[in-house]
Design an enzyme around this catalytic site. Structure first.
Site, mmCIF file in Angstrom:
data_model
loop_
_atom_site.group_PDB
_atom_site.id
_atom_site.type_symbol
_atom_site.label_atom_id
_atom_site.label_comp_id
_atom_site.label_asym_id
_atom_site.label_seq_id
_atom_site.Cartn_x
_atom_site.Cartn_y
_atom_site.Cartn_z
ATOM 1 N N ARG A 77 39.712 44.823 42.294
ATOM 2 C CA ARG A 77 41.019 44.860 42.103
ATOM 3 C C ARG A 77 41.222 45.587 43.493
ATOM 4 N NH1 ARG A 77 40.780 47.084 36.148
ATOM 5 N NH2 ARG A 77 38.611 48.196 37.814
ATOM 6 N N HIS A 84 39.553 40.094 33.152
ATOM 7 C CA HIS A 84 38.263 39.821 32.958
ATOM 8 C C HIS A 84 38.496 37.825 33.646
ATOM 9 C CE1 HIS A 84 38.531 43.665 30.875
ATOM 10 N NE2 HIS A 84 38.036 43.985 31.948
ATOM 11 N N LYS A 130 33.254 57.055 27.456
ATOM 12 C CA LYS A 130 34.542 56.316 27.748
ATOM 13 C C LYS A 130 34.945 56.782 26.433
ATOM 14 C CE LYS A 130 34.986 53.666 31.184
ATOM 15 N NZ LYS A 130 35.224 52.638 32.079
#
Ligand code: ADP
Length: 161
Positions: A91, A17, A42
């Protein structure tokens, strides 16, 4: 020069991050890291306040980066704080489909807001908060993946010290 928001769970913030924040801060006039307020879908380890504190400590040397939280629609938050760009990290191909869907939906909801994808240094492409939490829980060395103060917080959570 635009104002950008970088939304996410940040449970906790990792060096991946921070890599994205560092790249963004030189591209935009202002960057606001936005912590999603407790998302019931989550499983979160840290509270919103704890996450904000860890991010604050990580960005304290950057003059044009700040941190805030939000709930509800991201595009509404963007309008409220007059941001024009949403930053997301990419990513691997595995991130693409999900991110593409969200970016197009956000553009549908608010045509003025564009999503910009940033790629981290390749050494962070396999890194995510979940894997860091898992390694920390099992007592593994996470010093290469998170800042020192985040490592300490993880150790406290898992009662490793
Ligand atoms: P979310 O639940 O919104 O995916 P995360 O905290 O997992 O929240 O991620 C926030 C953003 O940061 C996402 O765009 C994600 O792709 C990106 N990100 C997460 N880890 C990394 C990393 N290691 N390198 C680059 N970007 C990352």
């Amino acid at each position: 020069m635009k104002k950008a928001i970088y939304p996410g769970s940040f449970d906790p913030v990792t060096n991946g991050h921070i890599d994205i924040i560092e790249r963004s801060k030189s591209l935009f006039k202002e960057v606001v890291v936005l912590v999603v307020k407790d998302n019931p879908s989550k499983e979160l380890l840290f509270s919103t306040e704890e996450k904000i504190e860890m991010i604050k400590e990580s960005i304290k040397h950057y003059s044009n980066v700040s941190v805030d939280s939000f709930e509800g629609l991201l595009v509404e938050k963007a309008k409220t704080i007059k941001a024009d760009v949403i930053i997301r990290g990419l990513r691997a191909i595995s991130d693409f489909e999900y991110e593409f869907q969200i970016a197009l939906m956000n553009r549908r909801l608010s045509s003025k807001i564009n999503t910009v994808f940033m790629m981290p240094n390749e050494k962070y492409t396999y890194l995510n908060s979940s894997i860091v939490k898992e390694v920390a829980r099992l007592g593994g060395d996470i010093s290469a993946f998170v800042p020192k103060h985040v490592e300490e917080k993880l150790k406290e959570k898992f009662k490793l010290k």
